[in-house]
Design a protein around this motif. Structure first.
Motif, short mmCIF file in Angstrom:
data_model
loop_
_atom_site.label_atom_id
_atom_site.label_comp_id
_atom_site.label_asym_id
_atom_site.label_seq_id
_atom_site.Cartn_x
_atom_site.Cartn_y
_atom_site.Cartn_z
N LEU A 128 5.62 13.88 16.10
CA LEU A 128 5.31 13.05 15.06
C LEU A 128 4.09 12.34 15.18
O LEU A 128 4.22 11.28 16.12
CB LEU A 128 6.36 12.06 14.68
N ASN A 129 2.97 12.53 14.28
CA ASN A 129 1.83 11.73 14.38
C ASN A 129 1.53 11.06 13.18
O ASN A 129 0.34 10.67 12.91
CB ASN A 129 0.78 12.71 15.09
N LEU A 130 2.34 11.14 12.25
CA LEU A 130 2.20 10.63 10.97
C LEU A 130 3.26 9.67 10.41
O LEU A 130 4.33 10.17 10.25
CB LEU A 130 1.81 11.60 9.95
N ASP A 131 3.16 8.55 10.38
CA ASP A 131 4.26 7.49 9.57
C ASP A 131 4.23 7.60 8.26
O ASP A 131 3.29 8.39 7.50
CB ASP A 131 3.97 6.09 10.01
N SER A 132 5.16 7.48 7.58
CA SER A 132 5.32 7.38 6.20
C SER A 132 4.03 6.73 5.32
O SER A 132 3.51 7.10 4.43
CB SER A 132 6.64 6.69 5.45
N SER A 133 3.55 5.65 5.99
CA SER A 133 2.36 5.03 5.48
C SER A 133 1.32 5.94 5.63
O SER A 133 0.33 5.90 4.72
CB SER A 133 2.18 3.63 6.21
N GLY A 134 1.00 6.67 6.68
CA GLY A 134 -0.21 7.58 6.95
C GLY A 134 -0.01 8.66 5.77
O GLY A 134 -0.58 9.14 5.09
N ALA A 135 1.28 9.25 5.51
CA ALA A 135 1.67 10.22 4.86
C ALA A 135 1.20 9.69 3.11
O ALA A 135 0.85 10.43 2.25
CB ALA A 135 3.06 10.51 4.66
N TYR A 136 1.63 8.70 2.83
CA TYR A 136 1.24 8.10 1.49
C TYR A 136 -0.17 8.24 1.57
O TYR A 136 -0.79 8.63 0.28
CB TYR A 136 1.85 6.58 1.49
N ALA A 137 -1.13 7.57 2.39
CA ALA A 137 -2.41 7.65 2.31
C ALA A 137 -3.12 8.92 1.93
O ALA A 137 -3.89 9.19 1.09
CB ALA A 137 -3.16 7.14 3.61
N VAL A 138 -2.34 9.92 2.87
CA VAL A 138 -3.02 11.35 2.55
C VAL A 138 -2.56 11.90 1.02
O VAL A 138 -3.37 12.42 0.49
CB VAL A 138 -2.48 12.13 3.53
N ALA A 139 -1.22 11.57 0.64
CA ALA A 139 -0.96 12.01 -0.62
C ALA A 139 -1.53 11.45 -1.74
O ALA A 139 -1.90 11.88 -2.98
CB ALA A 139 0.79 11.73 -0.64
N SER A 140 -1.75 10.15 -1.73
CA SER A 140 -2.49 9.27 -2.56
C SER A 140 -4.02 9.90 -2.81
O SER A 140 -4.37 9.82 -3.99
CB SER A 140 -2.51 7.82 -2.43
N HIS A 141 -4.56 10.12 -1.85
CA HIS A 141 -6.11 10.72 -1.72
C HIS A 141 -5.88 12.03 -2.50
O HIS A 141 -6.84 12.26 -3.25
CB HIS A 141 -6.68 10.65 -0.21
N THR A 142 -4.88 12.95 -2.20
CA THR A 142 -4.79 14.08 -2.68
C THR A 142 -4.54 14.09 -4.30
O THR A 142 -5.17 14.74 -5.10
CB THR A 142 -3.87 15.00 -2.02
N ALA A 143 -3.59 13.24 -4.70
CA ALA A 143 -3.59 13.05 -6.07
C ALA A 143 -4.93 12.54 -6.70
O ALA A 143 -4.92 12.73 -8.02
CB ALA A 143 -2.41 11.81 -6.32
N GLU A 144 -5.45 11.60 -6.09
CA GLU A 144 -6.89 11.21 -6.74
C GLU A 144 -7.78 11.98 -6.91
O GLU A 144 -8.41 12.10 -8.07
CB GLU A 144 -7.47 10.04 -5.85
N LYS A 145 -7.87 13.13 -6.01
CA LYS A 145 -8.64 14.27 -5.99
C LYS A 145 -8.36 14.97 -7.17
O LYS A 145 -9.00 15.97 -7.37
CB LYS A 145 -8.85 14.99 -4.79
N SER A 146 -7.14 15.11 -7.69
CA SER A 146 -6.71 16.37 -8.39
C SER A 146 -6.38 15.46 -9.80
O SER A 146 -5.99 15.93 -10.76
CB SER A 146 -5.14 16.87 -7.92
N HIS A 147 -6.69 14.10 -10.00
CA HIS A 147 -6.74 13.63 -11.07
C HIS A 147 -5.38 13.32 -11.45
O HIS A 147 -5.20 13.36 -12.88
CB HIS A 147 -7.73 14.15 -12.25
N THR A 148 -4.65 13.03 -10.69
CA THR A 148 -3.06 13.00 -10.87
C THR A 148 -2.95 11.26 -10.62
O THR A 148 -3.04 10.82 -9.74
CB THR A 148 -2.14 13.58 -10.00
#
Length: 224
Positions: free
Chosen positions: A99-119
């Motif tokens: 495990l190298n990614l806490d839920s806070s890090g997972a959120y950062a990656v997910a929210s960036h992905t959502a932003e790039k997909s205009h979601t």
């Protein structure tokens, strides 16, 4: 195996992450309990949820698992379901050393992905479990203000790779990207290529973000 006990909240100010919840379980039941981790889930996070449900293998339980809920830095409930969880728990335990990614890090990656997909979204729900290769993966489902799911991102908890999306980039996955559009032509092929290119670019950006937000669970749990 486990009994209902409470501990004094010891979390710092702010919303508790998945690692914080796992620390509570490790403190209460011993570090060895974390070797039996099957999954951890939290719903309706803004961005982190109020409670985390942690599922552990427990051969003595009727369904073979034990569920513990952590809220506000303490264990506030636990149960042993009479039925087993979906799928077999054999070989499905999470290697916390990976495990190298806490839920806070997972959120950062997910929210960036959502932003790039205009979601656009309002809350995030989380599930950490193993994938078909036995590697830990975060599944982050985003919902709007009406609690309607608007997209799901699969993020590897070991290397931070976005492996799959649902409701974004036309559901593109790493396998789709690797196959390319050799069998497609015309407008359809061009559109798919454009979507896959956007997915690939977002993957690359997620890798860069992972380098900034990665957090080793082994280091976290062993710190003073």
């Amino acid at each position: 195996m486990l009994s209902l006990l409470f501990i004094t909240p010891a979390l710092a100010q702010g919303q508790a992450t998945a690692y914080d919840a796992l620390r509570v379980v490790g403190t209460q039941f011993g570090r060895g309990a974390l070797n039996h981790l099957v999954s951890i889930t939290g719903v309706g996070g803004d961005p982190q949820p109020e409670s985390w449900k942690i599922t552990l293998v427990d051969p003595s339980a009727p369904g073979g698992v034990h569920e513990v809920q952590v809220t506000g830095g303490r264990i506030d409930s636990e149960r042993t379901p009479s039925r087993s969880i979906a799928g077999s728990t054999e070989g499905a335990t999470i290697n916390t050393a990976h495990l190298n990614l806490d839920s806070s890090g997972a959120y950062a990656v997910a929210s960036h992905t959502a932003e790039k997909s205009h979601t656009r979204f309002a809350t995030a729900s989380y599930t950490l479990r193993t994938n078909e290769r036995g590697e830990p993966v975060w599944i982050v489902t985003l919902a709007n203000k009406s609690s309607h799911p608007v997209g799901t991102i699969y993020v590897g908890a070991r290397r931070g790779t976005v492996t799959r999306t649902e409701g974004m980039f036309a559901g593109t996955s790493m396998e789709d990207e690797e196959r390319g559009n050799a069998d497609e032509g015309g407008i359809i092929g061009t559109a798919k290529a454009r979507i896959q290119h956007a997915f690939h670019r977002t993957q690359e950006e997620a890798r860069g973000m992972f380098d900034r937000v990665k957090r080793s669970f082994s280091d976290f749990i062993n710190r003073d």
